[in-house]
Design a protein around this motif. Structure first.
Motif, short mmCIF file in Angstrom:
data_model
loop_
_atom_site.label_atom_id
_atom_site.label_comp_id
_atom_site.label_asym_id
_atom_site.label_seq_id
_atom_site.Cartn_x
_atom_site.Cartn_y
_atom_site.Cartn_z
N ASP A 9 50.57 10.92 4.68
CA ASP A 9 49.61 10.06 4.51
C ASP A 9 50.20 8.79 3.97
O ASP A 9 49.48 7.85 3.53
CB ASP A 9 48.69 10.41 3.45
N ASN A 10 51.46 8.50 4.04
CA ASN A 10 52.26 7.21 3.63
C ASN A 10 51.94 6.35 4.99
O ASN A 10 53.20 5.84 5.37
CB ASN A 10 53.60 7.67 3.29
N ASP A 52 40.07 6.94 -3.77
CA ASP A 52 41.19 7.94 -3.33
C ASP A 52 42.10 7.72 -2.29
O ASP A 52 43.28 7.84 -2.23
CB ASP A 52 40.51 9.34 -3.14
N LYS A 55 44.41 4.91 -3.21
CA LYS A 55 45.68 5.69 -3.86
C LYS A 55 46.65 6.17 -2.93
O LYS A 55 47.90 5.82 -3.06
CB LYS A 55 45.14 6.54 -4.82
N GLU A 56 46.39 6.58 -1.71
CA GLU A 56 47.27 7.32 -0.83
C GLU A 56 47.94 6.40 0.08
O GLU A 56 48.81 6.89 0.84
CB GLU A 56 46.36 8.39 -0.18
N SER A 57 47.39 5.10 0.34
CA SER A 57 47.80 4.42 1.54
C SER A 57 48.46 2.90 0.96
O SER A 57 48.38 2.44 -0.37
CB SER A 57 46.60 3.82 2.13
N ASN A 99 48.80 2.66 -6.67
CA ASN A 99 49.86 3.86 -6.56
C ASN A 99 51.25 3.11 -6.64
O ASN A 99 51.66 2.48 -5.99
CB ASN A 99 49.67 4.64 -5.48
N ARG A 102 53.46 3.23 -3.48
CA ARG A 102 52.93 2.40 -2.36
C ARG A 102 52.93 0.86 -2.41
O ARG A 102 53.08 0.14 -3.46
CB ARG A 102 51.42 2.80 -2.14
#
Length: 356
Positions: A9-10, A52, A55-57, A99, A102
């Protein structure tokens, strides 16, 4: 499956606030830039995206503070300082506030043109420079921007001049969309065209230019290249009617941003019928323009003035109605001359320019 295994998911995503008009174009251009450099299908979200997902991207935020709530939030939190000048913009790549592992890229324009210019310069000065800076460090392997680590970057810019344009003959433009696209990428915002007759697709060109924030001024003859006696009042009456009719019937329906004209100042003498060319031109132009501006007071009129044979009488041109914009031509060496190598009369050109 291989892509998800390698990148998980990066990944990069785009977050926009408004998907209309020029901001829509900016989002689409940004998509092309990033998608061409990543081995997965890039996804796009509006600014109602969940925390959410943020945060992951890795995220490219694009738009204005007035249209993208996250750009407004980042500006309020002092993560960047908006550029508030006309057509101004700021680009900033930094560690994500959502994040620390990221990155985010901010592409924020002060207005519609600014948003598009932010995307163009993000491509020019960040994406392409990333490739260039790593060209010799990766042997026999293309460096992939948005896949490898992205370094921090910041650029705030705005044009120094309100109008940045090109004069050209319309018949030399073979693909007007590509021509205008390139103008936009160079942050040019004014196109002055000259055609003997209105092209059949003139309205399409104007509409497309406007979609890129480019104004279009179309030129036609106010007796340029035709037989005329500017000392004859009946000639003035005849040409006044013809000039106004041509504008209203042929050019006004195109929604152009102004008209450009050339008249009888391109010839081999400083006088016509014993009278000063400059004085005749100023009087002729003023009388016709007055008639036009009475009917169309907001029309931008550009006077393409050949300076070659009025250099000794330039004071007469000061009488030209100040509502007109004079476009000086043939004033000497480059930049008046089309050949940039022609600078042999540079000092005389500079002296003349200081006088006008």
């Amino acid at each position: 499956m291989a892509d998800r295994k390698n990148y998980g998911d990066n990944r990069w995503i785009i977050v926009y606030g408004n998907y209309e008009n020029m901001e829509k174009l900016a989002v689409n251009e940004l998509y092309k830039i990033i998608n061409a450099n990543v081995p997965y299908v890039l996804t796009v979200y509006n600014d109602s995206i969940s925390e959410d997902k943020l945060k992951e991207s890795n995220i490219a935020f694009v738009g204005k503070t007035s249209t993208n709530k996250y750009l407004k939030k980042f500006a309020n939190e002092k993560l960047f300082v908006p550029n508030t000048k006309n057509e101004g913009f700021i680009i900033k790549t930094m560690t994500s506030p959502f994040n620390e592992n990221r990155k985010i890229s901010i592409l924020c324009g002060n207005d519609d043109n600014g948003v598009l210019y932010a995307v163009h310069d993000f491509h020019h000065y960040y994406v392409e420079m990333e490739k260039y800076n790593h060209f010799n460090t990766v042997y026999n392997k293309q460096y992939k921007v948005f896949v490898s680590e992205m370094h921090d970057f910041e650029l705030s810019s705005s044009p120094s001049f309100p109008y940045r344009g090109i004069w050209t003959w319309g018949h030399t433009i073979y693909d007007y969309k590509r021509y205008l696209d390139n103008m936009s990428k160079l942050k040019l915002n004014l196109l002055t065209l000259w055609n003997d007759f209105v092209p059949i697709n003139a309205k399409d060109l104007v509409d497309y230019a406007h979609s890129l924030g480019i104004k279009v001024v179309w030129g036609y003859s106010w007796c340029w290249g035709e037989e005329v006696n500017p000392n004859d009042p009946s000639e003035l009456d005849k040409w006044s009617k013809r000039i106004i009719d041509v504008y209203e019937k042929e050019y006004m329906p195109l929604n152009i941003d102004g008209m450009y004209f050339q008249t009888f100042t391109e010839h081999s003498g400083e006088k016509i019928g014993g009278k000063s060319t400059a004085e005749l031109a100023a009087d002729w132009v003023n009388k016709i323009s007055e008639l036009i501006l009475k009917k169309h007071p907001d029309l931008w009129i550009q006077f393409g003035l050949h300076a070659t044979y009025i250099k000794k009488d330039y004071d007469a041109i000061a009488k030209v109605d100040n509502r007109l914009t004079i476009v000086w031509e043939d004033g000497g060496a480059f930049p008046f001359h089309h050949d940039p190598k022609n600078i042999k009369d540079e000092s005389e050109t500079c002296e003349f320019t200081s006088k006008i």
